[in-house]
Design a protein around this motif. Sequence first.
Motif, PDB file in Angstrom:
ATOM      1  N   THR A 100       0.838  -1.182  -0.096  1.00  0.00           N
ATOM      2  CA  THR A 100       0.105  -0.129   0.179  1.00  0.00           C
ATOM      3  C   THR A 100       0.748   1.358   0.091  1.00  0.00           C
ATOM      4  O   THR A 100       1.664   1.684   1.086  1.00  0.00           O
ATOM      5  CB  THR A 100      -0.902   0.077   1.152  1.00  0.00           C
ATOM      6  OG1 THR A 100      -1.898  -1.124   1.188  1.00  0.00           O
ATOM      7  CG2 THR A 100      -1.827   1.263   1.106  1.00  0.00           C
ATOM      8  N   LYS A 101       0.834   2.188  -0.938  1.00  0.00           N
ATOM      9  CA  LYS A 101       1.564   3.252  -1.252  1.00  0.00           C
ATOM     10  C   LYS A 101       0.902   4.276  -0.068  1.00  0.00           C
ATOM     11  O   LYS A 101      -0.263   4.281  -0.132  1.00  0.00           O
ATOM     12  CB  LYS A 101       1.526   4.026  -2.401  1.00  0.00           C
ATOM     13  CG  LYS A 101       2.259   3.111  -3.571  1.00  0.00           C
ATOM     14  CD  LYS A 101       2.308   3.531  -5.041  1.00  0.00           C
ATOM     15  CE  LYS A 101       2.133   2.576  -5.965  1.00  0.00           C
ATOM     16  NZ  LYS A 101       0.970   2.601  -6.883  1.00  0.00           N
ATOM     17  N   VAL A 113       9.538   6.482  -2.914  1.00  0.00           N
ATOM     18  CA  VAL A 113       9.573   5.120  -3.618  1.00  0.00           C
ATOM     19  C   VAL A 113      10.715   4.175  -2.868  1.00  0.00           C
ATOM     20  O   VAL A 113      10.212   3.330  -2.740  1.00  0.00           O
ATOM     21  CB  VAL A 113       9.733   5.392  -5.076  1.00  0.00           C
ATOM     22  CG1 VAL A 113      10.970   5.437  -5.537  1.00  0.00           C
ATOM     23  CG2 VAL A 113       9.248   3.878  -5.753  1.00  0.00           C
ATOM     24  N   GLU A 114      11.743   4.749  -2.503  1.00  0.00           N
ATOM     25  CA  GLU A 114      12.753   3.905  -1.871  1.00  0.00           C
ATOM     26  C   GLU A 114      12.330   3.380  -0.474  1.00  0.00           C
ATOM     27  O   GLU A 114      12.589   2.260  -0.382  1.00  0.00           O
ATOM     28  CB  GLU A 114      14.106   4.747  -1.646  1.00  0.00           C
ATOM     29  CG  GLU A 114      14.794   5.414  -2.766  1.00  0.00           C
ATOM     30  CD  GLU A 114      14.321   6.459  -3.448  1.00  0.00           C
ATOM     31  OE1 GLU A 114      14.694   6.972  -4.627  1.00  0.00           O
ATOM     32  OE2 GLU A 114      13.193   7.046  -2.755  1.00  0.00           O
ATOM     33  N   GLU A 115      11.318   4.276   0.399  1.00  0.00           N
ATOM     34  CA  GLU A 115      10.772   3.546   1.611  1.00  0.00           C
ATOM     35  C   GLU A 115       9.822   2.434   1.262  1.00  0.00           C
ATOM     36  O   GLU A 115       9.681   1.442   1.724  1.00  0.00           O
ATOM     37  CB  GLU A 115      10.274   4.661   2.490  1.00  0.00           C
ATOM     38  CG  GLU A 115      11.360   5.781   2.910  1.00  0.00           C
ATOM     39  CD  GLU A 115      10.841   6.898   3.741  1.00  0.00           C
ATOM     40  OE1 GLU A 115       9.506   6.609   4.044  1.00  0.00           O
ATOM     41  OE2 GLU A 115      11.327   7.784   4.076  1.00  0.00           O
ATOM     42  N   TYR A 116       8.793   2.816   0.327  1.00  0.00           N
ATOM     43  CA  TYR A 116       8.015   2.111  -0.285  1.00  0.00           C
ATOM     44  C   TYR A 116       8.437   0.690  -0.657  1.00  0.00           C
ATOM     45  O   TYR A 116       8.163  -0.518  -0.271  1.00  0.00           O
ATOM     46  CB  TYR A 116       7.063   2.689  -1.361  1.00  0.00           C
ATOM     47  CG  TYR A 116       6.188   1.642  -1.885  1.00  0.00           C
ATOM     48  CD1 TYR A 116       5.159   1.193  -1.281  1.00  0.00           C
ATOM     49  CD2 TYR A 116       6.290   1.311  -3.319  1.00  0.00           C
ATOM     50  CE1 TYR A 116       4.036   0.200  -2.085  1.00  0.00           C
ATOM     51  CE2 TYR A 116       5.404   0.675  -4.168  1.00  0.00           C
ATOM     52  CZ  TYR A 116       4.126  -0.131  -3.377  1.00  0.00           C
ATOM     53  OH  TYR A 116       3.491  -0.778  -4.035  1.00  0.00           O
ATOM     54  N   ARG A 166      11.402   1.858 -12.746  1.00  0.00           N
ATOM     55  CA  ARG A 166      12.126   2.366 -11.334  1.00  0.00           C
ATOM     56  C   ARG A 166      11.789   1.441 -10.310  1.00  0.00           C
ATOM     57  O   ARG A 166      12.667   0.836  -9.586  1.00  0.00           O
ATOM     58  CB  ARG A 166      11.700   3.619 -11.156  1.00  0.00           C
ATOM     59  CG  ARG A 166      12.331   4.233  -9.717  1.00  0.00           C
ATOM     60  CD  ARG A 166      12.990   5.507  -9.901  1.00  0.00           C
ATOM     61  NE  ARG A 166      13.392   6.060  -8.561  1.00  0.00           N
ATOM     62  CZ  ARG A 166      14.281   5.743  -7.933  1.00  0.00           C
ATOM     63  NH1 ARG A 166      15.231   4.895  -8.303  1.00  0.00           N
ATOM     64  NH2 ARG A 166      14.548   6.554  -6.591  1.00  0.00           N
ATOM     65  N   VAL A 167      10.599   1.088  -9.937  1.00  0.00           N
ATOM     66  CA  VAL A 167      10.001   0.335  -8.986  1.00  0.00           C
ATOM     67  C   VAL A 167      10.763  -1.183  -9.125  1.00  0.00           C
ATOM     68  O   VAL A 167      11.143  -1.536  -8.172  1.00  0.00           O
ATOM     69  CB  VAL A 167       8.570   0.029  -8.758  1.00  0.00           C
ATOM     70  CG1 VAL A 167       8.176  -0.701  -7.715  1.00  0.00           C
ATOM     71  CG2 VAL A 167       7.986   1.683  -8.469  1.00  0.00           C
TER      72      VAL A 167
END
Length: 185
Positions: free
Chosen positions: A90-91, A97-100, A144-145
Amino acid sequence: MEPAPTPLLSLAEVEALARRVHSGQTDKAGRPYAEHLAAVATGVRERGGGDEQIAAAWLHDAVEDGALSEEWLAGAALGEPVKAMILAVTKRAGEPVEEYTARILATPGALRVKEADLAHNADPDRLAVLDAPTRERLTAKYARVRALLGLSAPRAAPGAGRRPRPAAARQPGAGPRPGGRAADR
């Protein structure tokens, strides 16, 4: 004597719940959102995922899209690993994005769910119906993800292109409001 624990929702019940809370919702291409959920669940299964990962796949966007609340999820008749995977993918608003991606990598089972989600999101047939700027933005975002998660270029699930069949048994699930937003998929 302690009360008996509440039985966990079956996969058929989880699927029915996901379809109900996302009913009326569409993806960016205008397709029923449940098709994406079914494709992710199928992708998890075809990648060797077990029932807990498949359940998380069905509900992977429910909290993010506001279809179910975190409070509902905390009390839901789902195993703790399923809840953890749902929360991991869950975003959160404003989250880098690095923490996600670090949270996904730190949560057992969540990477397989996200891999199947990314594979369906990046399916060339799905992206082809979008306008060029949206398609390019999403393609870069998904790449990227994938890179941050250590995943190679997207691979279609073995059953890509066919619509998964719904579970034979349908039982209503418990949960709050249907609807919600369809985030970038």
